[in-house]
Design a protein around this motif. Structure first.
Motif, PDB file in Angstrom:
ATOM      1  N   THR A 173    -114.295 -73.330   0.688  1.00 45.29           N
ATOM      2  CA  THR A 173    -114.662 -72.871  -0.550  1.00 45.29           C
ATOM      3  C   THR A 173    -116.191 -72.383  -0.706  1.00 45.29           C
ATOM      4  N   SER A 174    -116.953 -72.768   0.357  1.00 42.62           N
ATOM      5  CA  SER A 174    -118.422 -72.676   0.351  1.00 42.62           C
ATOM      6  C   SER A 174    -118.967 -71.386   1.218  1.00 42.62           C
ATOM      7  N   SER A 175    -117.749 -70.874   2.111  1.00 44.40           N
ATOM      8  CA  SER A 175    -118.502 -69.949   3.399  1.00 44.40           C
ATOM      9  C   SER A 175    -117.650 -68.386   2.866  1.00 44.40           C
ATOM     10  N   ARG A 176    -116.948 -68.562   1.934  1.00 39.82           N
ATOM     11  CA  ARG A 176    -116.528 -67.003   1.810  1.00 39.82           C
ATOM     12  C   ARG A 176    -116.225 -66.879   0.058  1.00 39.82           C
ATOM     13  N   TRP A 177    -116.188 -65.848  -0.770  1.00 39.19           N
ATOM     14  CA  TRP A 177    -116.387 -65.846  -2.025  1.00 39.19           C
ATOM     15  C   TRP A 177    -115.349 -64.739  -2.576  1.00 39.19           C
ATOM     16  N   ARG A 178    -114.582 -65.316  -3.304  1.00 43.93           N
ATOM     17  CA  ARG A 178    -113.591 -64.590  -3.978  1.00 43.93           C
ATOM     18  C   ARG A 178    -113.737 -64.114  -5.370  1.00 43.93           C
ATOM     19  N   PHE A 179    -114.373 -62.893  -5.424  1.00 43.65           N
ATOM     20  CA  PHE A 179    -114.898 -62.070  -6.449  1.00 43.65           C
ATOM     21  C   PHE A 179    -115.374 -60.703  -5.944  1.00 43.65           C
ATOM     22  N   PHE A 180    -115.318 -59.740  -6.955  1.00 43.56           N
ATOM     23  CA  PHE A 180    -115.906 -58.478  -6.686  1.00 43.56           C
ATOM     24  C   PHE A 180    -117.162 -58.303  -5.930  1.00 43.56           C
TER      25      PHE A 180
END
Length: 105
Positions: free
Chosen positions: A74-81
């Motif tokens: 949950t801290s190494s990739r970000w799920r938003f535009f």
């Protein structure tokens, strides 16, 4: 055109290409295919700002010696535009010759 599927009914449209993920690669690919005349749908599960409910979809378990192992996913990739590029702080540069040298490992 931007359509928020949570707020508006999705149009009944047929696309040539569907790209999942509006990170650096997805946005670049969508822009270039659009310029070439393809009808492109770029689908992003996140919003334009971080939403922790969506971000937590990455939650899971990992094995091995990863940094921040308890929250790595949950801290190494970000799920938003824009995806993880939102956190690169401008640190994006071409490869150096050293990057292409053979190493023992």
């Amino acid at each position: 055109m931007i359509i928020d599927g949570n707020k508006k009914e999705m149009p009944n449209t047929v696309y040539d290409v569907l790209i999942a993920g509006a990170g650096a690669a997805g946005i670049t690919l969508a822009m270039n295919l659009g310029k070439d005349g393809f009808k492109v749908a770029l689908v992003e599960s996140g919003d334009f700002e971080v939403n922790m409910d969506v971000q937590n979809l990455y939650d899971g378990t990992v094995s091995g010696n990863l940094p921040l192992e308890d929250r790595y996913l949950t801290s190494s990739r970000w799920r938003f535009f824009g995806g993880s590029t939102n956190f690169w702080a401008g640190w994006c540069r071409p490869f150096d010759a050293l990057d292409f040298k053979e190493r023992e490992w």
